[in-house]
Design an enzyme around this catalytic site. Structure first.
Site, PDB file in Angstrom:
ATOM      1  N   TYR A  80      58.828  50.843  27.430  1.00  0.00           N
ATOM      2  CA  TYR A  80      59.088  51.689  28.597  1.00  0.00           C
ATOM      3  C   TYR A  80      60.381  51.301  29.308  1.00  0.00           C
ATOM      4  O   TYR A  80      60.746  50.122  29.379  1.00  0.00           O
ATOM      5  CB  TYR A  80      57.938  51.559  29.595  1.00  0.00           C
ATOM      6  CG  TYR A  80      56.675  52.242  29.126  1.00  0.00           C
ATOM      7  CD1 TYR A  80      56.635  53.625  28.953  1.00  0.00           C
ATOM      8  CD2 TYR A  80      55.521  51.503  28.863  1.00  0.00           C
ATOM      9  CE1 TYR A  80      55.470  54.248  28.522  1.00  0.00           C
ATOM     10  CE2 TYR A  80      54.355  52.120  28.444  1.00  0.00           C
ATOM     11  CZ  TYR A  80      54.341  53.499  28.280  1.00  0.00           C
ATOM     12  OH  TYR A  80      53.197  54.101  27.854  1.00  0.00           O
TER      13      TYR A  80
ATOM     14  N   LYS B 131      34.069  28.554  40.415  1.00  0.00           N
ATOM     15  CA  LYS B 131      34.161  29.836  41.135  1.00  0.00           C
ATOM     16  C   LYS B 131      34.918  30.844  40.266  1.00  0.00           C
ATOM     17  O   LYS B 131      35.539  30.467  39.264  1.00  0.00           O
ATOM     18  CB  LYS B 131      34.862  29.617  42.475  1.00  0.00           C
ATOM     19  CG  LYS B 131      36.295  29.125  42.361  1.00  0.00           C
ATOM     20  CD  LYS B 131      36.827  28.677  43.711  1.00  0.00           C
ATOM     21  CE  LYS B 131      38.247  28.173  43.597  1.00  0.00           C
ATOM     22  NZ  LYS B 131      38.720  27.556  44.851  1.00  0.00           N
TER      23      LYS B 131
HETATM   24  C1  LIG Z   1      39.061  26.170  44.421  1.00  0.00           C
HETATM   25  C2  LIG Z   1      38.748  24.961  45.192  1.00  0.00           C
HETATM   26  C3  LIG Z   1      38.877  23.692  44.614  1.00  0.00           C
HETATM   27  C4  LIG Z   1      39.455  23.479  43.235  1.00  0.00           C
HETATM   28  O1  LIG Z   1      40.842  23.647  43.291  1.00  0.00           O
HETATM   29  P1  LIG Z   1      41.766  23.288  41.994  1.00  0.00           P
HETATM   30  O2  LIG Z   1      43.143  23.349  42.515  1.00  0.00           O
HETATM   31  O3  LIG Z   1      41.482  24.354  40.994  1.00  0.00           O
HETATM   32  O4  LIG Z   1      41.323  21.957  41.544  1.00  0.00           O
HETATM   33  C5  LIG Z   1      38.491  22.599  45.360  1.00  0.00           C
HETATM   34  N1  LIG Z   1      38.015  22.748  46.620  1.00  0.00           N
HETATM   35  C6  LIG Z   1      37.897  23.958  47.213  1.00  0.00           C
HETATM   36  C7  LIG Z   1      37.388  24.057  48.603  1.00  0.00           C
HETATM   37  C8  LIG Z   1      38.266  25.100  46.534  1.00  0.00           C
HETATM   38  O5  LIG Z   1      38.157  26.290  47.108  1.00  0.00           O
END
Ligand SMILES: *Cc1c(COP(=O)(O)O)cnc(C)c1O
Length: 356
Positions: free
Chosen positions: A253, A35
């Site tokens: 800054y 994702k």
């Molecule tokens: C993002 C996500 C994962 C992966 O999580 P990590 O901590 O990056 O391993 C797994 N299951 C769901 C439902 C997620 O949204």
């Protein structure tokens, strides 16, 4: 010459990290979570190196279609489910597996007329309270879904709010196993932290995200330093100017940093517009010509100042690693009050990306 900042994606590291997940959870299938454009690494850049996975999990239908167009034929899971009943036809057409977390989605499945059924992940809310049904509703919904001609294989899933915490994992798993009793389907609960630290959560499908990219799901790299996981993204730039601060003078800054003695410093072509955290305080680790030193003063939009006291040989053009194999993204994140996940995802589109 273009601006010297580059992010390098190490494809061998992706393969290695996936194989480590296989070794840790040898009896489970793997959903490689890609994702958010593969946690900022770029789906198109990484998916082939991860193609030894059993499926890809993501959120956005467009990302799923991109994968299909690129030739991925095996399963794809939509982690937030579908967003509109009209999406169901696309899900069918592209063979996408979807999470179901709300009653309106069940109604949409009931009304849908699809040429063949969709595989469904039924999400249980064990205490995260974002998506999913209460454990008490699950039996009824499971049997309701089983009756629908638009529903194929049913899998039960949940997601941990704090998978590093053993107590929470025990509580969630107790709720989960009570709920799933007598329901005959596959199970998927483990994210990265659960894969690493709670083997009793592995079941049929694990869902690794952050560990595929070689960072720790906790705040600290040291929690995974013996795992063999390798950082996938390295953010490099160069020193583009040198300054000699006299005692009492400042850099950047708001004069956040003042030299207490004569100080040799470098200006690096990298700033928050590249995705480096604006909150990084003086003292954030950075590597110059192979030597670990630190940032000083405010992070600008396009520049960072670094202390060169420990690297007197540094010059204009010297190489700098902001994060990667040596400077761990977890360490830059935690000192800046954020998490490695955010820094990866926030890599800016203006940073050129190289594949190694
Ligand atoms: C993002 C996500 C994962 C992966 O999580 P990590 O901590 O990056 O391993 C797994 N299951 C769901 C439902 C997620 O949204």
């Amino acid at each position: 010459m273009s601006r010297p900042i580059t992010a390098t994606i190490n494809t061998a590291a992706l393969k290695k990290n996936l194989s480590i997940v296989r070794n840790i959870a040898p009896r489970s299938h793997i959903w490689a979570v890609i994702k958010a454009n593969a946690y900022g690494h770029g789906i198109e850049r990484v998916w082939k190196s991860l193609s030894n996975t059993d499926g890809f999990a993501l959120l956005d239908i467009h990302e799923a279609l991109l994968l299909r167009e690129q030739g991925w034929q095996k399963p794809i899971l939509l982690l937030e489910g579908f967003f509109h009943s009209d999406d169901l036809n696309i899900l069918h057409q592209y063979h996408l597996t979807t999470i179901v977390h709300s009653h309106w989605q069940i109604q949409a499945l009931k009304k849908a007329y699809l040429p063949s059924p969709l595989d469904i992940y039924l999400k249980i809310n064990c205490g995260m309270n974002r998506l999913g049904f209460q454990p008490s509703e699950i039996h009824k919904i499971w049997h309701q879904l089983k009756e629908l001609r638009s529903v194929g294989k049913l899998t039960l899933m949940t997601h941990f709010a704090e998978a590093e915490c053993t107590q929470e994992v025990i509580e969630y798993m107790k709720k989960f196993s009570q709920t799933s009793k007598n329901l005959n389907g596959n199970i998927s609960v483990a994210n990265s932290a659960a894969i690493l630290w709670h083997p009793q959560t592995h079941f049929d499908w694990v869902r690794p995200g952050i560990i595929l990219y070689g960072a720790s799901p906790s705040k600290h790299w040291k929690d995974i330093e013996d795992s063999g996981l390798v950082p996938v993204m390295t953010l490099n730039s160069k020193i583009i100017a040198i300054q000699n601060l006299v005692s009492g003078s400042s850099v950047g800054y708001s004069h956040y940093y003042r030299a207490s003695h004569m100080q040799y410093i470098g200006i690096v072509a990298c700033g928050y517009a590249d995705g480096y955290p604006h909150h990084a305080p003086t003292g954030t680790p950075v590597m110059v010509e192979g030597i670990v030193t630190q940032t000083i003063g405010a992070i600008s939009m396009d520049m960072i100042a670094v202390d060169l006291t420990r690297c007197p040989q540094a010059r204009i053009g010297s190489s700098v690693e902001l994060w990667g194999e040596n400077i761990k993204i977890n360490d830059v994140a935690s000192i800046s009050g954020t998490i490695g996940y955010e820094l990866m995802c926030a890599l800016s589109s203006r940073v050129p990306v190289k594949i190694k």
